[in-house]
Scaffold this active site. Structure first.
Site, short mmCIF file in Angstrom:
data_model
loop_
_atom_site.label_atom_id
_atom_site.label_comp_id
_atom_site.label_asym_id
_atom_site.label_seq_id
_atom_site.Cartn_x
_atom_site.Cartn_y
_atom_site.Cartn_z
CB SER A 136 3.79 -6.82 9.38
OG SER A 136 4.42 -5.89 8.54
CD GLU A 138 5.01 -0.40 8.03
OE1 GLU A 138 5.74 -0.80 7.11
OE2 GLU A 138 4.79 0.81 8.24
CE1 TYR A 159 -1.06 -4.18 7.95
CE2 TYR A 159 1.27 -3.60 8.11
CZ TYR A 159 0.29 -4.52 7.84
OH TYR A 159 0.63 -5.80 7.48
P1 NAP Z 1 -4.11 -8.80 1.11
O1 NAP Z 1 -3.84 -9.31 -0.26
O2 NAP Z 1 -4.44 -7.37 1.31
O3 NAP Z 1 -5.31 -9.69 1.71
C1 NAP Z 1 -5.98 -9.32 2.89
C2 NAP Z 1 -7.13 -10.29 3.12
O4 NAP Z 1 -7.82 -9.92 4.32
C3 NAP Z 1 -8.19 -10.29 2.00
O5 NAP Z 1 -8.65 -11.60 1.84
C4 NAP Z 1 -9.30 -9.41 2.60
O6 NAP Z 1 -10.57 -9.69 2.08
C5 NAP Z 1 -9.22 -9.86 4.05
N1 NAP Z 1 -9.84 -8.93 5.00
C6 NAP Z 1 -9.60 -7.61 5.15
N2 NAP Z 1 -10.34 -7.12 6.16
C7 NAP Z 1 -11.08 -8.15 6.66
C8 NAP Z 1 -12.03 -8.28 7.69
N3 NAP Z 1 -12.40 -7.23 8.44
N4 NAP Z 1 -12.59 -9.49 7.91
C9 NAP Z 1 -12.23 -10.56 7.16
N5 NAP Z 1 -11.34 -10.50 6.15
C10 NAP Z 1 -10.77 -9.30 5.91
O7 NAP Z 1 -2.88 -9.14 2.07
P2 NAP Z 1 -1.68 -10.19 1.85
O8 NAP Z 1 -0.58 -9.49 1.14
O9 NAP Z 1 -2.21 -11.46 1.34
O10 NAP Z 1 -1.17 -10.36 3.36
C11 NAP Z 1 -1.75 -11.34 4.22
C12 NAP Z 1 -1.54 -10.93 5.66
O11 NAP Z 1 -0.14 -10.83 5.93
C13 NAP Z 1 -2.12 -9.57 6.04
O12 NAP Z 1 -2.53 -9.65 7.39
C14 NAP Z 1 -0.94 -8.61 5.92
O13 NAP Z 1 -1.13 -7.50 6.74
C15 NAP Z 1 0.18 -9.52 6.41
N6 NAP Z 1 1.50 -9.22 5.87
C16 NAP Z 1 1.69 -9.10 4.52
C17 NAP Z 1 2.96 -8.88 4.02
C18 NAP Z 1 3.21 -8.75 2.54
O14 NAP Z 1 4.29 -8.26 2.17
N7 NAP Z 1 2.28 -9.20 1.67
C19 NAP Z 1 4.06 -8.80 4.91
C20 NAP Z 1 3.83 -8.95 6.27
C21 NAP Z 1 2.56 -9.18 6.75
P3 NAP Z 1 -11.13 -8.97 0.71
O15 NAP Z 1 -10.53 -9.75 -0.42
O16 NAP Z 1 -12.59 -9.10 0.85
O17 NAP Z 1 -10.62 -7.55 0.76
N1 GDD Z 2 2.22 1.74 -2.38
C1 GDD Z 2 3.11 2.63 -2.85
N2 GDD Z 2 2.78 3.41 -3.93
N3 GDD Z 2 4.31 2.74 -2.23
C2 GDD Z 2 5.20 3.62 -2.75
C3 GDD Z 2 4.92 4.42 -3.85
C4 GDD Z 2 3.64 4.32 -4.47
O1 GDD Z 2 3.33 5.00 -5.44
N4 GDD Z 2 6.01 5.19 -4.12
C5 GDD Z 2 6.94 4.87 -3.21
N5 GDD Z 2 6.45 3.92 -2.35
C6 GDD Z 2 7.17 3.34 -1.20
C7 GDD Z 2 6.41 3.44 0.12
O2 GDD Z 2 6.51 4.74 0.67
C8 GDD Z 2 7.13 2.36 0.92
O3 GDD Z 2 8.28 2.90 1.52
C9 GDD Z 2 7.55 1.33 -0.13
O4 GDD Z 2 7.36 1.96 -1.40
C10 GDD Z 2 6.74 0.03 -0.09
O5 GDD Z 2 5.37 0.36 -0.09
P1 GDD Z 2 4.23 -0.77 -0.22
O6 GDD Z 2 4.48 -1.63 -1.39
O7 GDD Z 2 2.92 -0.08 -0.12
O8 GDD Z 2 4.51 -1.72 1.04
P2 GDD Z 2 4.81 -1.42 2.58
O9 GDD Z 2 6.24 -1.75 2.83
O10 GDD Z 2 4.32 -0.09 3.00
O11 GDD Z 2 3.87 -2.49 3.29
C11 GDD Z 2 3.84 -3.85 2.82
O12 GDD Z 2 4.80 -4.61 3.50
C12 GDD Z 2 4.57 -4.78 4.91
C13 GDD Z 2 5.72 -5.63 5.45
O13 GDD Z 2 6.83 -4.82 5.67
C14 GDD Z 2 2.42 -4.38 3.02
O14 GDD Z 2 2.30 -5.62 2.35
C15 GDD Z 2 2.10 -4.59 4.49
O15 GDD Z 2 0.85 -5.28 4.62
C16 GDD Z 2 3.21 -5.47 5.09
O16 GDD Z 2 2.98 -5.71 6.46
#
Ligand code: NAP
Ligand code: GDD
Length: 343
Positions: A136, A138, A159
């Site tokens: 990520s 992050e 995280y």
């Molecule tokens: P998500 O919607 O939160 O999905 C997370 C998945 O992980 C769900 O299927 C959840 O199952 C499963 N899970 C959580 N804890 C587990 C455990 N202990 N054992 C087995 N399964 C578990 O996340 P996403 O947005 O699809 O992201 C996919 C991956 O990419 C994650 O690793 C996330 O951290 C990473 N990532 C995401 C982003 C982004 O912007 N979306 C960016 C960078 C990296 P349940 O449905 O049962 O909760």
């Molecule tokens: N969730 C949330 N809710 N975020 C808020 C809010 C709120 O009400 N108000 C402001 N924010 C700001 C957060 O402080 C953060 O700076 C930004 O919006 C994005 O927040 P999220 O959408 O929760 O995503 P994230 O950037 O913290 O994390 C996501 O992206 C990562 C990759 O950079 C997640 O998908 C992570 O799993 C992923 O790795």
């Protein structure tokens, strides 16, 4: 003579999540046999993949779900032993940054240690498979943009620190054991299937409800944060491309554009003709003890080596998500009328 090649097998952890569901769709389209690990829950948690699922007793089924959890190493061994996948996509994680401050130990266990359990299970079974780790942006945390594969990591949350551990063990298993193991360092990517508590989806759901007269306030945290928001279906394609490349490497996947949370509010509200400033209020509960101020990725390596290019940028993304949330609300309304009013 016609060669009877059996389809490639993929195992996806996190198949019920946003990315897992799009990746499963993509791989099924490509003819893969897809296996997914799901967690046992007291309520159904497969809404994002229900449309892909057919009767498991029917011939020709290509999607198989198995109970398991990244905290259960022995189960990972037995699953890998019986499925013997060609490709493993490790997408499972406690993926919410704010929540990781509330549940740091659990986040370390699933998002960090979960990956080494899986890598170690692959090694113990002696599987010759390709491994994708969902790393990520992050992990860059406090290091200012633009961020690429050579940027110094400085995680700002439990995280981010757990993801950094997974990143390094993936590289270690590649270098130490010669595994084809890659890190996709993905920047924020969103879609109509995005979890409802991430900022984009929280906003687009609220816009739909405000437009429908069902809500008149939206409480938010830091509006100054800058993110590089892309479109999830395109990002899972990059994951697949990484595993098809000749050699294993780590890749940043991003659009290279920067928008603030305030910009995303404006784009989403304007799309339905509303002024966001009339509805948005501040609530400190959405602040984080340490914030990541700005993430903007340079994905030149993915572009040059894989030919991956993002198409949907943030303004279009906001529109796609708002339109989808409006449609979902309308469908809910119809369902309510059918169920309750017309009874
Ligand atoms: P998500 O919607 O939160 O999905 C997370 C998945 O992980 C769900 O299927 C959840 O199952 C499963 N899970 C959580 N804890 C587990 C455990 N202990 N054992 C087995 N399964 C578990 O996340 P996403 O947005 O699809 O992201 C996919 C991956 O990419 C994650 O690793 C996330 O951290 C990473 N990532 C995401 C982003 C982004 O912007 N979306 C960016 C960078 C990296 P349940 O449905 O049962 O909760
Ligand atoms: N969730 C949330 N809710 N975020 C808020 C809010 C709120 O009400 N108000 C402001 N924010 C700001 C957060 O402080 C953060 O700076 C930004 O919006 C994005 O927040 P999220 O959408 O929760 O995503 P994230 O950037 O913290 O994390 C996501 O992206 C990562 C990759 O950079 C997640 O998908 C992570 O799993 C992923 O790795």
């Amino acid at each position: 003579m016609v060669e009877n090649k059996s389809p490639k097998k993929a195992l996806i952890t996190g198949i019920t999540g946003q990315d897992g569901s799009y990746l499963a769709e993509l791989l099924l389209e490509k003819g893969y046999e897809v296996h997914g690990i799901i967690r046992r829950a007291s309520t159904f948690n497969t809404a994002r993949i229900d449309h892909l699922f057919s009767d498991p007793h029917e011939e020709g089924t290509k999607l198989f779900l198995h109970y398991g959890d990244l905290s259960d190493g022995s189960r990972l061994v037995t699953l890998l032993e019986s499925i013997r996948p060609d490709e493993v996509y490790n997408l499972a994680a406690q993926s919410h940054v704010r929540v990781s401050f509330d549940e740091p130990e659990y986040t370390g266990n699933s998002t960090g240690l979960g990956s080494i359990r899986l890598l170690e299970a692959i090694r113990m079974v002696g599987l010759d498979c390709r491994y994708y780790q969902a790393s990520s942006s992050e992990m860059f945390g406090a290091t200012p943009p633009p961020q690429n594969e050579d940027t110094v990591f400085y995680p700002r949350s439990p995280y981010g620190a757990a993801k950094l551990y997974s990143y390094w063990v993936t590289r270690n298993y590649r270098e130490g054991y010669g595994m084809f193991a890659v890190n996709g360092i993905l920047f924020n990517h969103e879609s109509p299937r995005r979890g409802e508590t991430f900022v984009t989806r929280k906003i687009t759901r609220a816009v739909a409800r405000i437009k429908a007269g069902m809500q008149d306030e939206l409480f938010m945290g830091n509006l100054d944060a800058v993110r590089d928001w892309g479109y999830a279906p395109e990002y899972v394609e990059a994951m697949w491309m990484m595993l098809q490349h000749d050699t294993p490497d780590d890749y940043v996947v991003s659009t290279g554009t920067d928008y603030t949370v305030r910009d995303f509010l404006q784009l989403s509200f304007e799309h339905v003709g509303l002024d966001w400033e009339k509805y948005v209020k501040f609530d400190e509960r959405y602040l984080r003890p340490t914030e990541v101020d700005a993430l903007v990725g340079d994905s030149s390596r993915a572009r040059n080596a894989l030919g991956w290019v993002p198409k949907v940028l943030t303004p279009e993304l906001a529109q796609i998500m708002v339109d989808s949330d409006i449609k979902a609300l309308e469908a809910e309304g119809t369902h309510y009328i059918d169920k309750v009013v017309k009874k």
